[in-house]
Design a protein around this motif. Structure first.
Motif, mmCIF file in Angstrom:
data_model
loop_
_atom_site.group_PDB
_atom_site.id
_atom_site.type_symbol
_atom_site.label_atom_id
_atom_site.label_comp_id
_atom_site.label_asym_id
_atom_site.label_seq_id
_atom_site.Cartn_x
_atom_site.Cartn_y
_atom_site.Cartn_z
ATOM 1 N N GLY A 19 0.819 -1.206 0.000
ATOM 2 C CA GLY A 19 0.000 0.000 0.000
ATOM 3 C C GLY A 19 0.850 1.252 0.000
ATOM 4 N N SER A 79 -0.732 -2.817 9.133
ATOM 5 C CA SER A 79 -1.922 -3.085 8.329
ATOM 6 C C SER A 79 -3.165 -2.540 9.016
ATOM 7 C CB SER A 79 -2.068 -4.588 8.095
ATOM 8 O OG SER A 79 -0.983 -5.091 7.350
ATOM 9 N N ASP A 83 -4.801 0.374 7.177
ATOM 10 C CA ASP A 83 -5.693 -0.404 6.315
ATOM 11 C C ASP A 83 -4.973 -0.848 5.047
ATOM 12 O OD1 ASP A 83 -7.889 -1.701 5.365
ATOM 13 O OD2 ASP A 83 -9.017 0.093 4.827
ATOM 14 N N SER A 85 -2.119 -4.170 3.426
ATOM 15 C CA SER A 85 -1.877 -5.616 3.546
ATOM 16 C C SER A 85 -0.398 -5.921 3.738
ATOM 17 C CB SER A 85 -2.397 -6.337 2.294
ATOM 18 O OG SER A 85 -1.795 -5.807 1.133
ATOM 19 N N ILE A 145 -8.599 0.682 11.086
ATOM 20 C CA ILE A 145 -9.501 -0.470 11.219
ATOM 21 C C ILE A 145 -9.898 -0.653 12.681
ATOM 22 C CG2 ILE A 145 -9.764 -2.946 10.858
ATOM 23 C CD1 ILE A 145 -7.702 -2.789 8.654
ATOM 24 N N THR A 156 -10.113 -9.199 5.896
ATOM 25 C CA THR A 156 -9.695 -8.700 4.589
ATOM 26 C C THR A 156 -9.641 -7.173 4.620
ATOM 27 O OG1 THR A 156 -10.709 -10.594 3.488
ATOM 28 C CG2 THR A 156 -10.208 -8.665 2.135
ATOM 29 N N VAL A 157 -8.508 -6.617 4.230
ATOM 30 C CA VAL A 157 -8.335 -5.164 4.254
ATOM 31 C C VAL A 157 -8.850 -4.560 2.954
ATOM 32 C CG1 VAL A 157 -6.415 -5.283 5.871
ATOM 33 C CG2 VAL A 157 -5.959 -5.413 3.431
ATOM 34 N N SER A 158 -8.633 -3.243 2.804
ATOM 35 C CA SER A 158 -9.268 -2.501 1.714
ATOM 36 C C SER A 158 -8.851 -2.957 0.318
ATOM 37 C CB SER A 158 -8.974 -1.007 1.863
ATOM 38 O OG SER A 158 -7.575 -0.773 1.823
ATOM 39 N N ASN A 159 -7.630 -3.487 0.166
ATOM 40 C CA ASN A 159 -7.193 -3.900 -1.167
ATOM 41 C C ASN A 159 -7.558 -5.350 -1.493
ATOM 42 O OD1 ASN A 159 -5.402 -5.333 0.410
ATOM 43 N ND2 ASN A 159 -3.565 -4.334 -0.373
#
Length: 206
Positions: A19, A79, A83, A85, A145, A156-159
């Protein structure tokens, strides 16, 4: 050109795999290192007896620092904070495998006064030498988060990537001023900053 290409590839790889934060860290340290390197080592390579011990000392301190980061799960903590990975797997891949390869090649290059090795050395001096102070800021930042949930999260994160065991180190929630790597962050800063001062002085003398 090789140095610029290295920065572009490193920032692109960090952005696609993790990210924006790695882009800021790598890009910021890399640009500063590139400017200083062009004005110093690229024109007049420093004697290996001066720069090589400083580089190896900084790398040794950095390894100790990364051990604390690994034990406290720095990647998943980042992470949750931003937010992104940054998994344990990617942390180990970067710092335990790719990093030592670059450090070893840089040390050999410094011994033979290879110009590109000087850039990589300055990159390490600027990053761990200066940027490690950010560890003392991270506990004060509100996580992106679920900031008020103290328990570790696996989701599961934003990507779209899954990250396990994301711990919350926000001071407001935990009541404890700590973030992974904070206790040993000063260790690479000391030889890194010392190296910057020593090499700037040596460059002026030359």
């Amino acid at each position: 050109m090789v140095a610029v290409l290295f920065l572009i590839v490193a920032m692109w790889a960090g952005y696609t795999a993790i990210g924006p934060p790695p882009v800021a860290i790598v890009g910021g340290s890399g640009v500063v290192a590139f400017v200083i390197w062009q004005r110093s080592y690229l024109r007049r390579p420093v004697d290996p007896s001066v720069i090589l011990p400083l580089f190896l000392l900084t790398v040794a301190a950095l390894d100790v620092h990364m051990a604390e980061e690994y034990l406290a799960r720095f990647g998943p903590a980042m992470s949750r904070l931003f937010d992104i990975s940054w998994t344990e797997r990617s942390f180990l891949l970067i710092f335990a495998f790719v990093g030592p390869c670059l450090y070893a090649l840089t040390a050999i290059g410094l011994y033979y006064r290879v110009p590109l090795a000087g850039f990589l050395a300055w990159f390490i001096f600027i990053g761990p030498g200066v940027a490690e102070f950010t560890h003392f800021i991270f506990p004060l930042l509100r996580p992106a988060i679920q900031p008020h949930v103290a328990a570790p999260l696996s989701l599961t994160v934003s990507n779209g990537r899954f990250v396990a065991e994301m711990r919350n180190y926000w001071l407001h929630t935990t009541g404890r001023y700590y973030f992974p790597g904070m206790y040993t962050a000063v260790l690479p800063m000391i030889p890194g900053i010392w190296a910057i001062r020593r090499l700037v002085r040596a460059s002026r003398q030359q």
